[in-house]
Design a protein around this motif. Sequence first.
Motif, PDB file in Angstrom:
ATOM      1  N   ARG A  87       2.078   2.973 -16.171  1.00  0.00           N
ATOM      2  CA  ARG A  87       2.200   2.995 -14.710  1.00  0.00           C
ATOM      3  C   ARG A  87       3.069   1.839 -14.223  1.00  0.00           C
ATOM      4  NH1 ARG A  87      -3.691   3.308 -12.230  1.00  0.00           N
ATOM      5  NH2 ARG A  87      -2.571   4.017 -10.376  1.00  0.00           N
ATOM      6  N   ARG A  88       4.151   1.604 -14.962  1.00  0.00           N
ATOM      7  CA  ARG A  88       5.055   0.506 -14.646  1.00  0.00           C
ATOM      8  C   ARG A  88       6.497   0.995 -14.553  1.00  0.00           C
ATOM      9  NH1 ARG A  88       2.996  -4.111 -18.990  1.00  0.00           N
ATOM     10  NH2 ARG A  88       1.063  -4.710 -17.903  1.00  0.00           N
ATOM     11  N   ALA A  89       7.314   0.202 -13.887  1.00  0.00           N
ATOM     12  CA  ALA A  89       8.749   0.457 -13.825  1.00  0.00           C
ATOM     13  C   ALA A  89       9.449  -0.866 -13.550  1.00  0.00           C
ATOM     14  CB  ALA A  89       9.093   1.472 -12.727  1.00  0.00           C
ATOM     15  N   GLU A  90      10.721  -0.909 -13.879  1.00  0.00           N
ATOM     16  CA  GLU A  90      11.490  -2.120 -13.613  1.00  0.00           C
ATOM     17  C   GLU A  90      12.897  -1.762 -13.168  1.00  0.00           C
ATOM     18  OE1 GLU A  90      11.486  -4.253 -17.307  1.00  0.00           O
ATOM     19  OE2 GLU A  90      13.143  -3.075 -18.131  1.00  0.00           O
ATOM     20  N   ILE A  91      13.471  -2.631 -12.367  1.00  0.00           N
ATOM     21  CA  ILE A  91      14.879  -2.522 -11.962  1.00  0.00           C
ATOM     22  C   ILE A  91      15.502  -3.868 -12.294  1.00  0.00           C
ATOM     23  CG2 ILE A  91      16.525  -2.096 -10.107  1.00  0.00           C
ATOM     24  CD1 ILE A  91      14.223  -0.686  -8.588  1.00  0.00           C
ATOM     25  N   ARG A  92      16.199  -3.935 -13.418  1.00  0.00           N
ATOM     26  CA  ARG A  92      16.840  -5.187 -13.829  1.00  0.00           C
ATOM     27  C   ARG A  92      18.278  -5.217 -13.329  1.00  0.00           C
ATOM     28  NH1 ARG A  92      14.286  -8.394 -17.820  1.00  0.00           N
ATOM     29  NH2 ARG A  92      12.394  -7.411 -18.677  1.00  0.00           N
ATOM     30  N   TRP A  93      18.759  -6.423 -13.028  1.00  0.00           N
ATOM     31  CA  TRP A  93      20.128  -6.535 -12.553  1.00  0.00           C
ATOM     32  C   TRP A  93      20.891  -7.602 -13.326  1.00  0.00           C
ATOM     33  CZ3 TRP A  93      16.297  -7.784  -8.700  1.00  0.00           C
ATOM     34  CH2 TRP A  93      16.113  -9.150  -8.490  1.00  0.00           C
ATOM     35  N   HIS A  94      22.225  -7.447 -13.266  1.00  0.00           N
ATOM     36  CA  HIS A  94      23.134  -8.370 -13.946  1.00  0.00           C
ATOM     37  C   HIS A  94      24.419  -8.451 -13.136  1.00  0.00           C
ATOM     38  CE1 HIS A  94      25.644 -10.208 -17.027  1.00  0.00           C
ATOM     39  NE2 HIS A  94      26.482  -9.191 -16.925  1.00  0.00           N
ATOM     40  N   LEU A  95      24.879  -9.672 -12.885  1.00  0.00           N
ATOM     41  CA  LEU A  95      26.115  -9.856 -12.136  1.00  0.00           C
ATOM     42  C   LEU A  95      27.316  -9.427 -12.979  1.00  0.00           C
ATOM     43  CD1 LEU A  95      27.403 -11.119  -9.500  1.00  0.00           C
ATOM     44  CD2 LEU A  95      27.828 -13.135 -10.927  1.00  0.00           C
ATOM     45  N   LEU A  96      28.143  -8.539 -12.416  1.00  0.00           N
ATOM     46  CA  LEU A  96      29.369  -8.099 -13.082  1.00  0.00           C
ATOM     47  C   LEU A  96      30.562  -8.959 -12.690  1.00  0.00           C
ATOM     48  CD1 LEU A  96      28.985  -4.227 -12.698  1.00  0.00           C
ATOM     49  CD2 LEU A  96      28.517  -5.602 -14.736  1.00  0.00           C
ATOM     50  N   PRO A 102       0.810  -1.227   0.000  1.00  0.00           N
ATOM     51  CA  PRO A 102       0.000   0.000   0.000  1.00  0.00           C
ATOM     52  C   PRO A 102       0.841   1.275   0.000  1.00  0.00           C
ATOM     53  CG  PRO A 102       0.050  -0.921   2.196  1.00  0.00           C
ATOM     54  CD  PRO A 102       0.806  -1.885   1.325  1.00  0.00           C
ATOM     55  N   ILE A 103       1.767   1.360  -0.940  1.00  0.00           N
ATOM     56  CA  ILE A 103       2.581   2.561  -1.145  1.00  0.00           C
ATOM     57  C   ILE A 103       2.668   2.798  -2.651  1.00  0.00           C
ATOM     58  CG2 ILE A 103       3.956   2.345   0.951  1.00  0.00           C
ATOM     59  CD1 ILE A 103       6.137   0.995  -0.702  1.00  0.00           C
ATOM     60  N   SER A 104       3.198   3.927  -3.033  1.00  0.00           N
ATOM     61  CA  SER A 104       3.319   4.221  -4.450  1.00  0.00           C
ATOM     62  C   SER A 104       4.514   3.492  -5.055  1.00  0.00           C
ATOM     63  CB  SER A 104       3.484   5.730  -4.665  1.00  0.00           C
ATOM     64  OG  SER A 104       4.732   6.175  -4.149  1.00  0.00           O
ATOM     65  N   MET A 105       4.479   3.366  -6.368  1.00  0.00           N
ATOM     66  CA  MET A 105       5.604   2.772  -7.079  1.00  0.00           C
ATOM     67  C   MET A 105       6.859   3.627  -6.894  1.00  0.00           C
ATOM     68  SD  MET A 105       5.693   1.674 -11.097  1.00  0.00           S
ATOM     69  CE  MET A 105       5.415   3.360 -11.681  1.00  0.00           C
ATOM     70  N   LYS A 106       6.673   4.942  -6.875  1.00  0.00           N
ATOM     71  CA  LYS A 106       7.791   5.859  -6.680  1.00  0.00           C
ATOM     72  C   LYS A 106       8.463   5.620  -5.332  1.00  0.00           C
ATOM     73  CE  LYS A 106       8.969  10.776  -6.359  1.00  0.00           C
ATOM     74  NZ  LYS A 106       8.444  12.169  -6.390  1.00  0.00           N
ATOM     75  N   ALA A 107       7.655   5.391  -4.290  1.00  0.00           N
ATOM     76  CA  ALA A 107       8.200   5.171  -2.949  1.00  0.00           C
ATOM     77  C   ALA A 107       9.031   3.898  -2.902  1.00  0.00           C
ATOM     78  CB  ALA A 107       7.069   5.105  -1.927  1.00  0.00           C
ATOM     79  N   PHE A 108       8.522   2.820  -3.497  1.00  0.00           N
ATOM     80  CA  PHE A 108       9.256   1.557  -3.487  1.00  0.00           C
ATOM     81  C   PHE A 108      10.578   1.697  -4.224  1.00  0.00           C
ATOM     82  CE2 PHE A 108      10.452  -2.624  -5.041  1.00  0.00           C
ATOM     83  CZ  PHE A 108      10.279  -3.417  -3.921  1.00  0.00           C
ATOM     84  N   ALA A 109      10.545   2.304  -5.412  1.00  0.00           N
ATOM     85  CA  ALA A 109      11.767   2.467  -6.204  1.00  0.00           C
ATOM     86  C   ALA A 109      12.767   3.371  -5.493  1.00  0.00           C
ATOM     87  CB  ALA A 109      11.422   3.034  -7.582  1.00  0.00           C
ATOM     88  N   GLU A 110      12.264   4.417  -4.853  1.00  0.00           N
ATOM     89  CA  GLU A 110      13.158   5.352  -4.155  1.00  0.00           C
ATOM     90  C   GLU A 110      13.926   4.648  -3.041  1.00  0.00           C
ATOM     91  OE1 GLU A 110      12.692   9.167  -1.153  1.00  0.00           O
ATOM     92  OE2 GLU A 110      11.346   9.051  -2.885  1.00  0.00           O
ATOM     93  N   VAL A 111      13.235   3.795  -2.297  1.00  0.00           N
ATOM     94  CA  VAL A 111      13.890   3.082  -1.203  1.00  0.00           C
ATOM     95  C   VAL A 111      14.911   2.090  -1.746  1.00  0.00           C
ATOM     96  CG1 VAL A 111      13.531   1.420   0.664  1.00  0.00           C
ATOM     97  CG2 VAL A 111      12.003   3.376   0.423  1.00  0.00           C
TER      98      VAL A 111
END
Length: 231
Positions: free
Chosen positions: A150-159, A82-91
Amino acid sequence: MNKSVAPMLCILCLTLLFANAAFALPSLLEDPLLKQDPWNFPSPGTELGEKAKTFVFTLETLPREGNTTWIRTQQDIQALLPISMKAFAEVFLDFPSHVSYMPRLAKITMLKQAGGLYEVRQRYEIRILGYIYPTEYDMRYEFVEYPDKRRAEIRWHLLGSDGSIGGSEGGWFMEEVSTPKGPAVKVRNINAGLVRKDFPLQAQIMKMVGPGELEGIVTALYKEAQRRGLK
């Protein structure tokens, strides 16, 4: 070239070649879990809530490669917060703060940040029966927003890693939705990885505690957003 040096160079080249081959196989990007539509969640008839749910958590101990045995992992964790997408991404993208609340995270170092790209060095420490099993690795994260959906993603890759991680691919997938109680964000964590087997019963222990650990990460991020007063 000195005749005694040439064979040594050949042996070194072959060693590096086979080491890189073992590191690259199997191809995590071809994992069926990662090739599916990440936005197609939750499954019909499934309800999400603040407490994250583990939909997939699988382990497979692969055949030994040289001196290393890899455990291949798959995970799919979902929640409705129950928070905004912006809040989750910011944290989540505030990487330096993670060490204060993320389970088992001992140290984190920012290596690079430019726009939506982040490179981070993380050190985790797992304590079992008086022993400490450290894991240190470098990850690249890419944050991309899709405002019209109203979507966003944070993709990751091992360096790279200290050898304890052979690969990691996946990401956080977020979608802001409306609920009777107000705005909320659906979050999904999908990941495929390779973890080095370091001790007997490791796979069994990972299977036993892994889902709870992963669900705990979602809880930690949500509580941190609450602590900051983010909505």
